[in-house]
Scaffold this motif. Structure first.
Motif, short mmCIF file in Angstrom:
data_model
loop_
_atom_site.label_atom_id
_atom_site.label_comp_id
_atom_site.label_asym_id
_atom_site.label_seq_id
_atom_site.Cartn_x
_atom_site.Cartn_y
_atom_site.Cartn_z
N VAL A 191 0.88 -1.18 0.00
CA VAL A 191 0.00 0.00 0.00
C VAL A 191 0.91 1.22 0.00
N TRP A 192 0.94 1.93 -1.13
CA TRP A 192 1.86 3.06 -1.30
C TRP A 192 1.18 4.35 -0.87
N ALA A 193 1.81 5.07 0.05
CA ALA A 193 1.27 6.36 0.49
C ALA A 193 1.29 7.38 -0.64
N GLY A 194 2.30 7.30 -1.50
CA GLY A 194 2.38 8.22 -2.63
C GLY A 194 1.21 8.06 -3.59
N GLN A 195 0.85 6.83 -3.86
CA GLN A 195 -0.29 6.58 -4.75
C GLN A 195 -1.58 7.07 -4.12
N ASP A 196 -1.73 6.86 -2.81
CA ASP A 196 -2.93 7.34 -2.12
C ASP A 196 -3.00 8.87 -2.13
N LEU A 197 -1.86 9.53 -1.95
CA LEU A 197 -1.84 11.00 -1.99
C LEU A 197 -2.19 11.50 -3.38
N HIS A 198 -1.66 10.85 -4.39
CA HIS A 198 -1.96 11.21 -5.78
C HIS A 198 -3.45 11.06 -6.08
N ASN A 199 -4.02 9.95 -5.67
CA ASN A 199 -5.45 9.72 -5.89
C ASN A 199 -6.31 10.69 -5.08
N ALA A 219 -5.56 13.79 -4.18
CA ALA A 219 -5.55 15.12 -4.80
C ALA A 219 -6.50 15.17 -5.99
N SER A 220 -6.51 14.13 -6.80
CA SER A 220 -7.42 14.08 -7.95
C SER A 220 -8.87 13.99 -7.51
N ALA A 221 -9.15 13.16 -6.50
CA ALA A 221 -10.53 12.97 -6.03
C ALA A 221 -11.09 14.25 -5.41
N ASN A 222 -10.26 15.00 -4.68
CA ASN A 222 -10.75 16.24 -4.07
C ASN A 222 -11.14 17.27 -5.12
N ILE A 223 -10.34 17.37 -6.16
CA ILE A 223 -10.67 18.31 -7.25
C ILE A 223 -11.93 17.86 -7.97
N GLU A 224 -12.10 16.56 -8.14
CA GLU A 224 -13.31 16.05 -8.79
C GLU A 224 -14.56 16.37 -7.97
N LYS A 225 -14.46 16.33 -6.65
CA LYS A 225 -15.61 16.65 -5.80
C LYS A 225 -16.04 18.10 -5.99
N LEU A 259 -20.73 26.08 -14.71
CA LEU A 259 -20.49 24.90 -15.55
C LEU A 259 -19.09 24.90 -16.12
N GLU A 260 -18.63 26.05 -16.62
CA GLU A 260 -17.28 26.12 -17.19
C GLU A 260 -16.22 25.88 -16.12
N SER A 261 -16.44 26.41 -14.93
CA SER A 261 -15.49 26.18 -13.83
C SER A 261 -15.44 24.70 -13.46
N GLY A 262 -16.62 24.06 -13.43
CA GLY A 262 -16.65 22.63 -13.15
C GLY A 262 -15.90 21.82 -14.20
N LYS A 263 -16.04 22.21 -15.47
CA LYS A 263 -15.33 21.50 -16.54
C LYS A 263 -13.82 21.68 -16.42
N SER A 264 -13.39 22.88 -16.07
CA SER A 264 -11.95 23.12 -15.94
C SER A 264 -11.38 22.30 -14.78
N LEU A 265 -12.11 22.21 -13.67
CA LEU A 265 -11.64 21.39 -12.55
C LEU A 265 -11.63 19.91 -12.91
N ASN A 266 -12.60 19.47 -13.69
CA ASN A 266 -12.60 18.07 -14.15
C ASN A 266 -11.38 17.78 -15.00
N ASP A 267 -11.01 18.72 -15.88
CA ASP A 267 -9.82 18.52 -16.70
C ASP A 267 -8.56 18.47 -15.85
N LEU A 268 -8.49 19.32 -14.83
CA LEU A 268 -7.32 19.31 -13.95
C LEU A 268 -7.23 18.00 -13.16
N ALA A 269 -8.38 17.51 -12.69
CA ALA A 269 -8.39 16.24 -11.97
C ALA A 269 -7.97 15.09 -12.87
N ALA A 270 -8.44 15.10 -14.11
CA ALA A 270 -8.05 14.05 -15.05
C ALA A 270 -6.57 14.13 -15.39
N ALA A 271 -6.03 15.35 -15.45
CA ALA A 271 -4.61 15.52 -15.75
C ALA A 271 -3.75 14.91 -14.64
#
Length: 467
Positions: free
Chosen positions: A208-216, A218-224, A330-342
């Motif tokens: 169980v890698w802490a780095g992978q959990d931190l990476h996930n 960060a992405s999940a928080n932006i998606e929320k 809506l546009e702000s939500g799309k930009s955050l989705n793109d950042l989370a996917a990145a």
């Protein structure tokens, strides 16, 4: 007869209570089983971690089960079992950090303990316990005070505790034990064996890698945050009401994610390269992103209070403002989705700038509409006031998203994310960023007029202001 009837009632009640006990016990068992099942389903790695701890304890228990090992280490074999219990953490980084703290602290404290015992013997039989007591007091006091330093508290708190414990045990036990060096060697050897067992099992068996959990994380928080903005702006959403409520409450977990992010970042620094994460991965950059994401979540928390603030009979003016607010959301939500996917896919953000540009254009259009309507009647002003507050909060959110985008671009450069031809920001795009205006509604009463003038203050990127 009355006495007999009362006795029968008491007996019947006691029988009912006795019958109810198995039912309550069964309900408690079922409830406990469901909770256990849910915990395992939420993260199956917890089951694997529990099994790994059991395996490590079984292996180090052989110091007592087999006579050759027991003859070599004796009672010191118990320290291997204690080491496994206290250093085996859920993540690889947490285990490595605790093993390093325990090993280094034990080695240093053991060496100092032996040195203290040698110095104490030079003071004679009467002076030996006095000098040992003084040394234990000085080192224990100094080490305990060092635990208040934030940098030491964050990384080496466990090591300082082990240092105090080991030095005290070696110094005190050495007063009654003649072969102090042999005792220290046995304890250090068993501790190192226990730590090595934990490290090997933690890395090579379902790690169980802490780095992978931190990476996930960060992405999940932006998606929320992105989901909240999209649901907030999409009035015609077909999502179930139950799911909508869970989405709209997701930002609250982002606000409370600071401690988890700092802990994972601390553990990730100790982990070897794994998967897509190489040595010297910029884990601290995730903390910078987390700070900006929580700042954005604070604005969203303020925005959530205006979710149902719609005028009963909206005017044409309020409808225009509402439409632009919906577009910005809506546009702000799309930009955050793109950042989370990145972040999730470890690629350079490509479409984020387009959505941010659309949000800025909508904000500037909103400003021009407010400027064109320089005076409004008092009832109209009261009607559109909630919409103006929402617009102001959304403009602040755009600024936060721009900062998040810059931090993620910085992360992508440091972590060498995959190149994307459409993700590069040219100087022309930088020049196309229009300055943002935060609409501040300031009513100006006029005694000779039944209308209210609106003074709009705009804030430029260079912190200058314009009316």
């Amino acid at each position: 007869m009355e006495l007999d009837s009362s006795n029968q009632d008491k007996n019947s009640r006691s029988c009912d209570c006795i019958k109810a006990i198995p039912g309550k016990f069964k309900a408690k068992v079922v409830e406990f089983t469901e909770k256990t099942k849910k915990i395992g389903q939420d993260d199956p790695r917890r089951i694997a971690h529990s099994a790994k701890v059991g395996l490590a304890l079984t292996l180090v228990s052989f110091f007592y089960y087999f006579r050759p090992l027991y003859d070599g280490f004796g009672q010191a074999g118990m320290w291997a079992i204690l080491t496994v219990v206290v250093v085996f953490e859920y993540t690889v980084g947490g285990t490595l950090l605790k093993c390093f703290n325990r090993g280094f602290a034990t080695l240093l404290a053991g060496a100092l303990g032996i040195g203290a015992e040698y110095l104490a013997t030079l003071c004679g039989e009467k002076g030996e316990p006095v000098l040992l007591g003084i040394l234990v007091f000085i080192l224990a006091t100094t080490s305990t005070f060092m635990r208040f330093f934030p940098s030491i508290k964050r990384r080496y708190d466990y090591g300082v505790l082990i240092f105090i414990l080991t030095f005290s045990l070696v110094a005190v036990s050495g007063f009654r034990v003649d072969q102090i060096i042999q005792l220290a060697h046995q304890r250090l050897s068993t501790i190192l064996i226990g730590a090595a067992t934990c490290i090997v099992i933690s890395i090579f068996i379902c790690p169980v890698w802490a780095g992978q959990d931190l990476h996930n994380l960060a992405s999940a928080n932006i998606e929320k945050l992105a989901s909240f903005l999209q649901v907030f702006g999409d009035e015609g959403s077909v999502v179930a009401s139950k799911d909508v409520e869970s989405i709209l409450q997701g930002y609250k977990t982002v606000l409370n994610a600071k401690a988890t992010e700092e802990s994972l970042a601390n553990f990730a620094c100790w982990e070897p390269c794994h998967g897509r994460f190489k040595f010297h991965h910029p884990w601290k950059q995730y903390l910078k992103i987390g700070v900006l994401v929580r700042e954005c979540a604070c604005h969203i928390e303020a925005l959530s209070g205006y979710r149902n603030s719609k005028p009963q009979v909206p005017s044409e003016f309020s409808i225009k403002i509402h439409q632009l607010c919906v577009k910005i959301s809506l546009e702000s939500g799309k930009s955050l989705n793109d950042l989370a996917a990145a972040i999730k896919n470890m690629v350079h953000p490509c479409a984020t700038e387009t959505h941010i540009k659309n949000s800025i254009a909508a904000a500037n259009e909103l400003k021009s509409i407010l400027e064109s309507s320089s005076s409004l009647a008092k009832p109209d002003l009261q009607e559109i006031m909630p919409a103006l507050v929402v617009a102001s909060i959304l403009i602040d959110i755009i600024k936060c998203i721009e900062k998040i985008s810059e931090s993620i671009h910085e992360l992508s450069g440091k972590a060498h994310f995959k190149n994307n031809a459409n993700s590069t920001i040219t100087p022309e795009k930088q020049q196309q960023k229009q300055w943002l205006h935060r609409g501040i509604v300031k009513p100006i009463n006029d005694a000779n007029c039944d209308h209210v003038a609106i003074e709009i203050l705009g804030t430029c990127e260079d912190n200058s202001s314009e009316k």
